[in-house]
Design an enzyme around this catalytic site. Sequence first.
Site, PDB file in Angstrom:
ATOM      1  CE1 TYR A 158      -3.348  -2.808   0.682  1.00  0.00           C
ATOM      2  CE2 TYR A 158      -4.601  -0.828   1.154  1.00  0.00           C
ATOM      3  CZ  TYR A 158      -4.562  -2.177   0.862  1.00  0.00           C
ATOM      4  OH  TYR A 158      -5.727  -2.870   0.749  1.00  0.00           O
ATOM      5  CE  LYS A 208       2.279 -18.189  -2.753  1.00  0.00           C
ATOM      6  NZ  LYS A 208       1.401 -19.379  -2.827  1.00  0.00           N
ATOM      7  CG  ASP A 240      -1.634 -20.851  -1.353  1.00  0.00           C
ATOM      8  OD1 ASP A 240      -1.194 -20.957  -0.186  1.00  0.00           O
ATOM      9  OD2 ASP A 240      -1.075 -21.378  -2.333  1.00  0.00           O
ATOM     10  CG  ASP A 264      -7.896  -5.135   1.572  1.00  0.00           C
ATOM     11  OD1 ASP A 264      -8.819  -4.673   2.254  1.00  0.00           O
ATOM     12  OD2 ASP A 264      -7.855  -5.073   0.324  1.00  0.00           O
ATOM     13  CG  ASP A 268     -13.504  -7.471   2.486  1.00  0.00           C
ATOM     14  OD1 ASP A 268     -13.242  -6.838   3.518  1.00  0.00           O
ATOM     15  OD2 ASP A 268     -13.956  -6.939   1.454  1.00  0.00           O
TER      16      ASP A 268
END
Length: 391
Positions: A158, A208, A240, A264, A268
Amino acid sequence: MSRAAAAPEVARLRQAGDEPRIVAIPGDGVGPEVVAATRRVLDAAMARQHLSLNWREITVGGCAIDAYGVAIRDEDLAIADTADALLLGAVGGPKWSDPAAAVRPEQALLTLRTRYELFANLRPVSILPELIAHSPLKSERLHGVDMLMVRELTGGLYFGTPSGESADDSGRHAIDTLPYHEDEIRRVAHVAFESARARRRLVTSVDKANVLATSRLWRTVVSEVGQEYPDVRLEHRLVDSTAMLLVTQPSLFDVILTENLFGDILSDEAAVLAGSLGLLPSASLGSRRTAHGLFGLYEPIHGSAPDIAGTNSANPIGTILSGAMLARESLGLPEVAAAIEQAVAAVIRGGARTADLLPAGDSPAAGSASGLTLVGTREAADLIVAQLLGA
Ligand code: IPM
Ligand code: MG
């Protein structure tokens, strides 16, 4: 409620006649409706303790772009600087989402996060028993779901530079950069481990590391911090497969610790478990302290929902529960927070439901056979306020 039995912070506030300062940021879309509902609930919960809040309001987001040409003005930032906490509804909407636009509502949010170094974003996900049937997941998968997502909020993709688009003879290029310094990882890891101590003592760190260098540093630093918390179990998972486990075995998780972009996305996804995005709160915290507690920015995890803006149908509960987190973290008033949470649970138990919590097309009137009643944003807040005031 008796004055004699007041908890220490309640007593101190009453004696000092000191009103905590809250800056409301209604923003765009349904933001003004859910913030108005939350202000009433917070005021009622404070009044129960014979306390009050000093509110100010600033114009931020798309509405500020329309009015002033910027997502947030310096004079409004100066007002936010004086606050003990910020309560935000939502910013953004299709009106301001042209990819070529020079100013975007979301810039205001990123400005607030960096200005106050709000590096830890806390998103709790739990499910009220009455709402289990409303979740898209099979109910047997939802028993025992109670997790806290701790998302790093001021680093990573970001904010990394270089970032931007350019063109040359071969065509257009764009780049974003994913940097992390060990100190940024360490400080948010401490928040996760401390939170786990007050919960089920499990931290799942998500990365990751099989591909990304930043993730390998993340894993190393989180493991180092974990040594300081021998009473908390630490596990590392790849992002994942975590995305898959969140919907297949969500009760496995207690505290999930992850970097900005993974957080992020996963937050959700986790929010869907609860049956509606409209139910879930968040707190963004750093290390800035005020006279009352840890400074923070509180907001529901849902967005501005422009399709239902102004219709009195948004679910205010995500914002109201953010107000409870505000009372707990930024005001040092756990009894106010708990009263709000209990009032929300009681109103849900009583059968009141905003439209997002009813099966599509179902709008039961009061006293219908299902025992559920469709209520609007204001009426949901009325019921919660009445519960708080014992009316
Ligand atoms: C969130 C939102 C923001 C983010 C946007 C609005 C910038 O999606 O708070 O999760 O990506 O952090
Ligand atoms: Mg998001």
